[in-house]
Design a protein around this motif. Structure first.
Motif, PDB file in Angstrom:
ATOM      1  N   LEU A 129       0.736  -1.215  -0.109  1.00 15.54           N
ATOM      2  CA  LEU A 129      -0.063  -0.057   0.176  1.00 15.54           C
ATOM      3  C   LEU A 129       0.829   1.191  -0.025  1.00 15.54           C
ATOM      4  CD1 LEU A 129      -2.744   1.505   0.540  1.00 15.54           C
ATOM      5  CD2 LEU A 129      -2.257   1.117   2.901  1.00 15.54           C
ATOM      6  N   PHE A 130       1.845   1.247   0.770  1.00 11.43           N
ATOM      7  CA  PHE A 130       2.947   2.366   0.955  1.00 11.43           C
ATOM      8  C   PHE A 130       3.473   2.646  -0.357  1.00 11.43           C
ATOM      9  CE2 PHE A 130       3.553   2.975   5.856  1.00 11.43           C
ATOM     10  CZ  PHE A 130       2.261   3.028   5.847  1.00 11.43           C
ATOM     11  N   ALA A 131       4.020   1.698  -1.068  1.00  9.43           N
ATOM     12  CA  ALA A 131       4.754   1.879  -2.210  1.00  9.43           C
ATOM     13  C   ALA A 131       3.992   2.274  -3.514  1.00  9.43           C
ATOM     14  CB  ALA A 131       5.346   0.465  -2.444  1.00  9.43           C
ATOM     15  N   ALA A 183      20.199   2.648 -17.968  1.00  8.83           N
ATOM     16  CA  ALA A 183      19.423   2.028 -19.051  1.00  8.83           C
ATOM     17  C   ALA A 183      18.226   1.363 -18.574  1.00  8.83           C
ATOM     18  CB  ALA A 183      20.631   1.301 -19.635  1.00  8.83           C
ATOM     19  N   THR A 184      17.240   1.439 -19.569  1.00  9.33           N
ATOM     20  CA  THR A 184      15.826   0.928 -19.153  1.00  9.33           C
ATOM     21  C   THR A 184      15.393  -0.051 -20.170  1.00  9.33           C
ATOM     22  OG1 THR A 184      14.644   2.742 -20.423  1.00  9.33           O
ATOM     23  CG2 THR A 184      15.132   2.954 -17.987  1.00  9.33           C
ATOM     24  N   GLU A 185      16.461  -0.485 -21.110  1.00 11.17           N
ATOM     25  CA  GLU A 185      16.318  -1.576 -22.025  1.00 11.17           C
ATOM     26  C   GLU A 185      15.650  -2.833 -21.236  1.00 11.17           C
ATOM     27  OE1 GLU A 185      18.242  -4.064 -25.622  1.00 11.17           O
ATOM     28  OE2 GLU A 185      19.447  -2.625 -24.555  1.00 11.17           O
ATOM     29  N   GLY A 186      14.798  -3.445 -21.519  1.00 11.69           N
ATOM     30  CA  GLY A 186      14.165  -4.730 -20.741  1.00 11.69           C
ATOM     31  C   GLY A 186      13.546  -4.495 -19.623  1.00 11.69           C
ATOM     32  N   LEU A 187      13.045  -3.413 -19.529  1.00 13.90           N
ATOM     33  CA  LEU A 187      12.308  -2.725 -18.130  1.00 13.90           C
ATOM     34  C   LEU A 187      10.902  -2.773 -18.697  1.00 13.90           C
ATOM     35  CD1 LEU A 187      11.822  -1.508 -15.483  1.00 13.90           C
ATOM     36  CD2 LEU A 187      12.169   0.505 -16.525  1.00 13.90           C
ATOM     37  N   GLN A 188       9.875  -3.330 -17.694  1.00 11.43           N
ATOM     38  CA  GLN A 188       8.578  -3.019 -17.719  1.00 11.43           C
ATOM     39  C   GLN A 188       7.909  -3.147 -16.486  1.00 11.43           C
ATOM     40  OE1 GLN A 188       5.569  -5.225 -20.451  1.00 11.43           O
ATOM     41  NE2 GLN A 188       4.994  -6.252 -18.626  1.00 11.43           N
ATOM     42  N   LEU A 189       7.292  -2.119 -16.038  1.00  9.62           N
ATOM     43  CA  LEU A 189       6.725  -1.922 -14.800  1.00  9.62           C
ATOM     44  C   LEU A 189       5.031  -1.758 -15.000  1.00  9.62           C
ATOM     45  CD1 LEU A 189       9.007   0.763 -13.424  1.00  9.62           C
ATOM     46  CD2 LEU A 189       9.189  -1.737 -13.126  1.00  9.62           C
ATOM     47  N   GLN A 190       4.442  -2.348 -13.981  1.00 14.17           N
ATOM     48  CA  GLN A 190       3.004  -2.508 -13.871  1.00 14.17           C
ATOM     49  C   GLN A 190       2.717  -1.722 -12.549  1.00 14.17           C
ATOM     50  OE1 GLN A 190       0.776  -4.458 -16.363  1.00 14.17           O
ATOM     51  NE2 GLN A 190       2.550  -3.671 -17.470  1.00 14.17           N
ATOM     52  N   ASP A 191       3.449  -1.661 -11.672  1.00 15.43           N
ATOM     53  CA  ASP A 191       3.063  -1.099 -10.395  1.00 15.43           C
ATOM     54  C   ASP A 191       3.993  -0.651  -9.820  1.00 15.43           C
ATOM     55  OD1 ASP A 191       4.239  -3.009  -9.177  1.00 15.43           O
ATOM     56  OD2 ASP A 191       2.578  -4.446  -8.939  1.00 15.43           O
ATOM     57  N   GLY A 192       4.123  -0.146  -8.557  1.00 12.22           N
ATOM     58  CA  GLY A 192       5.073   0.418  -7.798  1.00 12.22           C
ATOM     59  C   GLY A 192       5.719  -0.553  -6.696  1.00 12.22           C
ATOM     60  N   SER A 193       4.751  -1.585  -6.280  1.00 14.82           N
ATOM     61  CA  SER A 193       5.116  -2.353  -5.213  1.00 14.82           C
ATOM     62  C   SER A 193       5.916  -3.782  -5.464  1.00 14.82           C
ATOM     63  CB  SER A 193       4.148  -2.732  -4.590  1.00 14.82           C
ATOM     64  OG  SER A 193       3.090  -3.423  -5.220  1.00 14.82           O
ATOM     65  N   GLY A 194       5.853  -4.118  -7.200  1.00 15.13           N
ATOM     66  CA  GLY A 194       6.332  -5.487  -7.271  1.00 15.13           C
ATOM     67  C   GLY A 194       5.455  -6.627  -7.166  1.00 15.13           C
ATOM     68  N   LEU A 195       4.023  -6.209  -6.858  1.00 14.57           N
ATOM     69  CA  LEU A 195       3.116  -7.312  -6.651  1.00 14.57           C
ATOM     70  C   LEU A 195       2.737  -7.918  -7.997  1.00 14.57           C
ATOM     71  CD1 LEU A 195       1.360  -9.049  -4.732  1.00 14.57           C
ATOM     72  CD2 LEU A 195      -0.293  -7.289  -4.708  1.00 14.57           C
ATOM     73  N   SER A 196       2.545  -7.047  -9.197  1.00 14.02           N
ATOM     74  CA  SER A 196       2.221  -7.623 -10.425  1.00 14.02           C
ATOM     75  C   SER A 196       3.175  -8.542 -10.993  1.00 14.02           C
ATOM     76  CB  SER A 196       2.045  -6.636 -11.331  1.00 14.02           C
ATOM     77  OG  SER A 196       1.988  -7.147 -12.560  1.00 14.02           O
ATOM     78  N   PRO A 197       2.817  -9.722 -11.279  1.00 14.44           N
ATOM     79  CA  PRO A 197       3.762 -10.896 -12.035  1.00 14.44           C
ATOM     80  C   PRO A 197       4.270 -10.386 -13.213  1.00 14.44           C
ATOM     81  CG  PRO A 197       1.441 -11.612 -12.454  1.00 14.44           C
ATOM     82  CD  PRO A 197       1.386 -10.264 -11.393  1.00 14.44           C
TER      83      PRO A 197
END
Length: 477
Positions: A324-326, A358-372
């Motif tokens: 929640l905080f993240a 470098a952000t090559e290969g980066l995909q983010l779905q959220d801020g906490s890391g809970l998303s697989p």
């Protein structure tokens, strides 16, 4: 005995001569990890020079190690002293003790509001009673409208993209909203049964969530089997399902679930408290979704509650891996930095690129890391850690071996105690660690270890990772 001592001396000598790359290769080549995806990167924190690695450019799911990125960006963009503000505001004129309109609790995204787990913060009851006193001190005895939980500050997308259905109803899957309460979680009490296979009934929730209904499909498992119970439900819905098992017994067993609509619960709690204090509230509790948000710049402010400083929120984010905080940190940075239409996580990518990471290969779905569906190379994390090596206040939020957070009871009595800083990350099939190593020789290293797609129990995998973390203190460079 003499032969054994000689063998031990030879073993220690060989171990002392083992190079860092050899240690990493031994970990990656472990027989029990042969079917798993591994990535390791170790660098010098001062120069950024890579000292050992294994597939450092292969993108892996980071789990909660991702909180290091989110919290580092938040500390840099918002500042260690940033605070979230919650206001109690009238939505109409007050005449002869009558508020002609609604009473608004206007959220500013504070994730600590009413938390029973954040040190130095008032719990729900104390927060609500403070608001009641503010209303009475203003002389208000009647409200012709409703108490409105205004959570419009962040919008309705509190849960992260791609969060599994199995997580949403549980406390760690509670999203963040413009108005949060008690970390958006409740305690569900179950009455244990003594016969395996029987259904342990629901006893109560704390706080009470009006309208929340459970379909109970739980079973009683063997004694000592632990908490295997999961709550299934979605934000803004009130029919939840409980599945899995809790152990047989004779007492109460407690698990934690996510509040379906935190702004509405705030309005409900305050409405009840006001009525009990003799203040008439004519209409039923509401939120900004049903009656609209408080127009900006209007109303009379009756109370203002400020959160602890951001640095303390970041401490809890990383030391206890608070999702929640993240998520709150991500949304606050987005409000500060984003332009219209920007994806939530684009602000993170922009910040990394501005720092030369470098952000090559980066995909983010959220801020906490809970998303697989989050993933990035180990080299990205170590580049971030090198960049932030001088951010002393932020680094204090990372668990320290043998001392704090998830590492408090790990590596105690070894050379790693008090030397290895590591944020853990765990979701199904994923185990990761990232942080710093202060070696006895005075050199500081950064590291990221990720194991994906494994089928091991924690008792099998964790010792391998901990041994690698210990070896980072002593292996040859």
């Amino acid at each position: 005995m003499l032969r054994l001592c000689i063998l031990l001396l030879i073993s220690c000598s060989v171990s002392g001569q083992t190079g860092m790359q050899d240690v990493v290769d031994q970990f990656a080549g472990s027989q029990v990890l042969r079917n798993a995806l591994k990535a390791v990167d170790v660098r010098d924190a001062t120069t950024g020079r890579r000292v050992a690695s294994y597939q450092p450019e292969v993108a892996c799911i980071p789990a909660s190690t991702q909180k290091l990125i989110t919290s580092a960006v938040a500390m840099d963009v918002l500042g260690a002293d940033h605070r979230f503000v919650t206001r109690l505001v009238t939505g109409g004129a007050v005449e002869q003790g009558v508020l002609r309109g609604h009473l608004y609790v206007v959220g500013g995204g504070d994730p600590t509001l009413g938390s029973s787990r954040m040190e130095g913060v008032d719990d729900i009851d104390a927060v609500v009673q403070r608001w009641v006193r503010a209303v009475r001190q203003r002389g208000i005895t009647r409200i012709t409208g409703a108490v409105v939980g205004d959570g419009s500050y962040f919008g309705t997308d509190g849960a992260g993209r791609g969060w599994p259905w199995a997580d949403l109803g549980n406390y760690y899957g509670a999203g963040t909203y413009g108005l949060n309460i008690n970390e958006n979680s409740y305690v569900l009490s179950l009455t244990q049964r003594q016969q395996e296979g029987s259904t342990p009934p629901v006893s109560s929730t704390d706080p009470v969530i009006p309208g929340l209904v459970f379909t109970n499909e739980l079973r009683s498992g063997p004694r000592g089997s632990g908490d295997q119970a999961y709550i299934f439900g979605a934000p803004f819905t009130y029919h939840y399902f409980i599945r899995g098992s809790i152990p047989v017994g004779t007492g109460r067993f407690r698990i934690r679930g996510s509040i379906p609509d935190p702004p509405l619960l705030v309005a409900q709690l305050l409405t009840v408290a006001l009525r009990e204090a003799g203040v008439e509230v004519v209409q039923s509790p509401a939120t900004h979704l049903s009656v609209g948000a408080l127009p900006e710049g209007t109303g009379e402010q009756l109370d203002e509650r400020r959160s602890p400083p951001l640095a303390e929120i970041v401490d809890r984010t990383n030391l206890t891996s608070n999702n929640l905080f993240a998520e709150t940190l991500l949304r606050e940075v987005h409000r500060t930095r984003a332009t219209a239409g920007d994806d939530l996580t684009e602000v993170i990518v922009d910040w990394l690129e501005a720092r030369g990471i470098a952000t090559e290969g980066l995909q983010l779905q959220d801020g906490s890391g809970l998303s697989p569906r989050n993933y990035f190379p180990a080299s990205l994390m170590t580049a971030l850690l090198v960049d932030r090596a001088g951010a002393t206040r932020w680094r204090r939020s990372i668990p320290l071996a043998g001392r704090s957070g998830s590492l408090k009871n790990v590596l105690k009595g070894t050379v790693a105690e008090g030397r290895v800083w590591g944020k853990s990350g765990t979701v199904d099939g994923v185990r990761a660690y990232a942080g710093y190593v202060d070696r006895p020789d005075g050199r500081r290293l950064v590291y990221h270890i990720a194991v994906n797609n494994h089928t091991l129990r924690g008792a099998q995998l964790n010792p391998l990772i901990y041994e690698l973390m210990r070896a980072l203190c002593t292996a040859g460079l």
